[in-house]
Design a protein around this motif. Sequence first.
Motif, PDB file in Angstrom:
ATOM      1  N   UNK A  28      74.517 -31.181  59.958  1.00 14.10           N
ATOM      2  CA  UNK A  28      73.820 -30.295  59.038  1.00 14.10           C
ATOM      3  C   UNK A  28      72.911 -31.088  58.097  1.00 14.10           C
ATOM      4  N   UNK A  29      73.396 -32.202  57.572  1.00 15.83           N
ATOM      5  CA  UNK A  29      72.611 -33.009  56.631  1.00 15.83           C
ATOM      6  C   UNK A  29      71.294 -33.451  57.282  1.00 15.83           C
ATOM      7  N   UNK A  30      71.354 -33.946  58.510  1.00 18.04           N
ATOM      8  CA  UNK A  30      70.139 -34.390  59.201  1.00 18.04           C
ATOM      9  C   UNK A  30      69.194 -33.212  59.451  1.00 18.04           C
ATOM     10  N   UNK A  31      69.752 -32.095  59.924  1.00 18.13           N
ATOM     11  CA  UNK A  31      68.936 -30.918  60.200  1.00 18.13           C
ATOM     12  C   UNK A  31      68.296 -30.376  58.928  1.00 18.13           C
ATOM     13  N   UNK A  32      69.069 -30.301  57.870  1.00 14.73           N
ATOM     14  CA  UNK A  32      68.586 -29.748  56.615  1.00 14.73           C
ATOM     15  C   UNK A  32      67.440 -30.579  56.057  1.00 14.73           C
ATOM     16  N   UNK A  33      67.584 -31.881  56.099  1.00 15.17           N
ATOM     17  CA  UNK A  33      66.514 -32.760  55.598  1.00 15.17           C
ATOM     18  C   UNK A  33      65.247 -32.618  56.442  1.00 15.17           C
ATOM     19  N   UNK A  34      65.407 -32.477  57.742  1.00 15.69           N
ATOM     20  CA  UNK A  34      64.255 -32.346  58.631  1.00 15.69           C
ATOM     21  C   UNK A  34      63.552 -30.997  58.459  1.00 15.69           C
ATOM     22  N   UNK A  35      64.311 -29.956  58.171  1.00 15.75           N
ATOM     23  CA  UNK A  35      63.748 -28.603  58.088  1.00 15.75           C
ATOM     24  C   UNK A  35      63.310 -28.187  56.690  1.00 15.75           C
ATOM     25  N   UNK A  68      61.302 -28.966  54.255  1.00 10.09           N
ATOM     26  CA  UNK A  68      59.917 -28.763  53.829  1.00 10.09           C
ATOM     27  C   UNK A  68      59.153 -27.805  54.734  1.00 10.09           C
ATOM     28  N   UNK A  69      59.785 -27.339  55.802  1.00  6.58           N
ATOM     29  CA  UNK A  69      59.097 -26.464  56.748  1.00  6.58           C
ATOM     30  C   UNK A  69      59.541 -25.008  56.680  1.00  6.58           C
ATOM     31  N   UNK A  70      60.677 -24.730  56.077  1.00  6.11           N
ATOM     32  CA  UNK A  70      61.200 -23.361  56.047  1.00  6.11           C
ATOM     33  C   UNK A  70      61.496 -22.915  54.622  1.00  6.11           C
ATOM     34  N   UNK A  71      61.451 -21.606  54.423  1.00  2.25           N
ATOM     35  CA  UNK A  71      61.764 -21.046  53.105  1.00  2.25           C
ATOM     36  C   UNK A  71      63.129 -20.376  53.069  1.00  2.25           C
ATOM     37  N   UNK A  72      63.763 -20.239  54.210  1.00  5.66           N
ATOM     38  CA  UNK A  72      65.087 -19.628  54.200  1.00  5.66           C
ATOM     39  C   UNK A  72      66.112 -20.629  53.679  1.00  5.66           C
ATOM     40  N   UNK A  73      67.256 -20.137  53.277  1.00  6.93           N
ATOM     41  CA  UNK A  73      68.310 -21.000  52.730  1.00  6.93           C
ATOM     42  C   UNK A  73      69.145 -21.562  53.869  1.00  6.93           C
TER      43      UNK A  73
END
Length: 183
Positions: free
Chosen positions: A112-119, A121-126
């Motif tokens: 999750x940490x890796x995915x969250x950091x990658x996503x 700046x690209x998504x507005x959902x939580x």
Amino acid sequence: MNKEIVDRRGLLAWAGLAALTGSLPAHAEDAPKAGPARPPLERVATDAPLGKVLDGKELKLSDYEGKVVVVNFWASWCGYCREEFPYLDKLQRAAADRLQVVSVNTEERDVFRKLSRALAEHVQLTLAYDPGKACQETFKAPGSLPYTVVLRRDRSVAGIKTGWGESSLKGLVDMVNAAITAA
């Protein structure tokens, strides 16, 4: 993507499943029966858990008081989840003042940490993850992904969507629109 390729992939997935389980049932009534059915999800408590965000803060449904909330369960290995993600983000962007999409990752914290950091700046959902599976239990997530629950402002369930496809996308948009326009 070409519909024939998608259909062929679906057949290959079923063939792989058949190889693992021994055979496919000829009819739905021949399929093995699941355990006792859980009661349907009709309403969710205002203080229901929605997982944790990257900084460790625990989210609760009450954090989004007055908004329609879409809770989506997903994993990075789920191809349908990845296809659905941009549509969920478009929903969030289109109705941010009336809607909150919370995408709950079902994988372990490091993933999750890796995915969250990658996503981020690209998504507005939580983006959240569910380490103790409390959110999955609350929303009666069946284990198959993607799984999405749309909640009205009063926290009653406007609809549940499992799986992915063009018809499920239209169904999701219809559920969200109905929940937003409900009094």
